[in-house]
Structures are given as C-alpha cells and as structure tokens.
Scaffold this motif. Structure first.
Motif, PDB file in Angstrom:
ATOM      1  N   ASP A 198       0.975  -1.164   0.098  1.00 25.49           N
ATOM      2  CA  ASP A 198       0.089   0.059   0.231  1.00 25.49           C
ATOM      3  C   ASP A 198       0.719   1.347   0.055  1.00 25.49           C
ATOM      4  N   GLU A 223       5.561  -5.957  -3.836  1.00 22.17           N
ATOM      5  CA  GLU A 223       5.425  -5.162  -2.596  1.00 22.17           C
ATOM      6  C   GLU A 223       6.582  -4.660  -2.156  1.00 22.17           C
ATOM      7  N   SER A 243       0.439   4.409  -0.558  1.00 23.84           N
ATOM      8  CA  SER A 243      -0.096   5.596   0.082  1.00 23.84           C
ATOM      9  C   SER A 243      -0.051   5.592   1.511  1.00 23.84           C
ATOM     10  N   SER A 292       6.640  -1.191  -4.239  1.00 27.32           N
ATOM     11  CA  SER A 292       5.893  -0.336  -3.635  1.00 27.32           C
ATOM     12  C   SER A 292       6.391   0.508  -2.265  1.00 27.32           C
TER      13      SER A 292
END
Length: 282
Positions: free
Chosen positions: A55, A83, A57, A86
């Motif tokens: 995630d 992941e 953000s 990110s």
C-alpha cells in the motif's frame, strides 16, 4: 519524547522486533511500522504507524518525518518483489533519506536460490530510488534448521557437501540496530551477516542431534527426489522451486563464505549453531 527519525518495519516479527527493542533500550525514539497495531510491541520512546508494504499511499503516510528506515524483507510470497518496490517508492515519496534492507548473501540476478533473485531486484530498485541504502545480506537462519528435520529425524535435500555460514536472527537484529544508530557511516555499504563457521548439512544434522537430544541425519536427495518429496505439502510451483533451490544454492557454494560483519557491527562474535541451540553466546 523527541519525534522519531528512525522507523522499523516488521516490528511484530523477530528481526524487526528485536532491532526495535535494541533501539528502545538505547533510548532511541523509534516508529514501528506494522500491519496490525494490536500486535505492536509496547516499547519506551516508540510510536506506531500502520501500513502494508503493498500500500504505497499508506507507506508514504506512515514514513512522513522519518530519516532512516529498517526495511525487513516481506514474508515469502509470489508478489513480494512488487510489494518491496511499492514500499520503496512510498518511502522515497515520504522523504526518507536512507533505507537499511535485509537481503540475502547470494543475491544476484542469476542466483541459484530463486528468492535471492528477488532480493537482488529489490536492491537494484533501492539503488535507483535516490535514497541512500545499506544492504544486510543475511545467510540462512540458524533458527530454522530444526524445522528442516522431518518427522523421521531426516533432513532431505540436494545440498551435497556444500556449506552454509548460518546466522542467528538475533545477531541480524543486533547488527541492524547498530547500523540504524549511525546510518550515515554505513551508507552505500553491503554487509554479509553470517555465523562463525560454514557447515555442511551433514554437520548441521550432527549439531542438531547433540543440541536437540535426538538423532538427526542428512539424506542427499537428487533434484527429482526433492521435488517429489515436497509434494507432501500443497504449495504453488514457485514455493517448490524456492524450497529445492535453497539446497542447490548450498551445494553450489553460494552460502559458504564466512564474514566478520556481525562482530564488526556489534562488537561481539556471532553465535554458532551449537551456541544457538544451547541458548548460550552473547
């Protein structure tokens, strides 16, 4: 307390949790980045932020105001590299300046151990991120050796007479905490974290026999036998490849080098497998 400038991921796990405790014991404020705040350890001078690696953000929000972050590699899964990327992108967007990443000693684009290729790709993404980096390339964990023993007391795998310089997770955590407290001195450095000796799997079995108080032996499987025996567990193809290639990497000598880095970083020698099993060593 002063706002923390150091963050630790994986704080609900062993390496991240012990690194965070070492920082807290040293009076260093720390931000614990976790997926489940209810499981975060209760530490002095610590605050909790919630984010999953995938995630971006949430990662960016969780790392605002952080200078240095310990990025403990995510659990093995078929999306781990995505992941990782990110997380790195989120950290860069948050203004993080330095990432300390737990990698693997055999990390390379053509590594025999399949998951080591993902570690190398993660390292490359960090190199290109614009942030400073430090790589802690861990050997196989001593902590998991007993889990390799079957119900019949046999370790099975195509490791041959290859050697691995097994390291304890506690030594990895202590090394990470030392780097985090003086990150600038370690920017652009790669440290291989190993134990004090390189052991064959047969020697591992002998040490486990003594440490566990039961007979443990090693059976050197062929590659075909290794894939067949692991069909006892329902797993996706990438997981079978990872399991088998761990032994093949040992056989090829990719994990045999003994490094002085643990002692250089922590000021004490690393634990041996025998000391780990006996609960001794510093």
């Amino acid at each position: 307390m002063n706002p923390p400038t150091i963050a630790v991921t994986g704080a609900t796990g062993f390496v991240g949790g012990h690194a965070a405790r070492a920082l807290a014991d040293a009076g260093v404020p720390v931000r614990l980045v976790v997926r489940d705040p209810a499981k975060a350890p209760k530490l002095p001078n610590a605050e909790v932020a919630v984010a999953a690696f995938g995630d971006r953000s949430a990662v960016e929000h969780a790392l605002r105001g952080i200078h240095t972050v310990l990025m403990v590699s995510a659990q093995e899964n078929n999306t781990r590299l995505a992941e990782h990327k990110s997380f790195i992108d989120g950290a860069a967007a948050a203004g993080v300046r330095h990432v300390v990443y737990t990698s693997l000693v055999s990390a390379a684009p053509d590594a025999i151990f399949t998951l080591a290729r993902d570690h190398f790709a993660t390292e490359e993404h960090l190199r290109a991120s614009g942030m400073a980096w430090t790589f802690l390339r861990d050997n196989l964990y001593q902590d998991f050796m007993s889990l390799m023993v079957g119900d019949d007391g046999v370790i099975r795998g195509p490791a041959g007479s290859g050697r691995a310089a097994l390291v304890s997770r506690r030594d990895v955590a202590a090394s990470a905490a030392a780097v985090l407290q003086d990150a600038g001195a370690h920017a652009g450095r790669t440290y291989e974290l190993t134990g004090p000796e390189a052991l064959t799997t047969e020697e591992v079995a002998d040490i486990l026999s003594a440490g566990l108080g039961r007979a443990v032996t090693f059976h050197n499987e062929t590659v075909a036998e290794a894939y067949e025996s692991r069909k006892a567990w329902d797993a996706p193809p990438w997981q079978y490849d990872a399991w088998v290639s761990t032994y093949l990497a040992v056989a090829a000598g990719e994990l045999e080098r003994v490094s002085p880095s643990v002692e250089e970083l922590t000021g004490r020698p690393p634990r041996s497998l025998a000391e780990f099993l006996a609960g001794t060593g510093q």
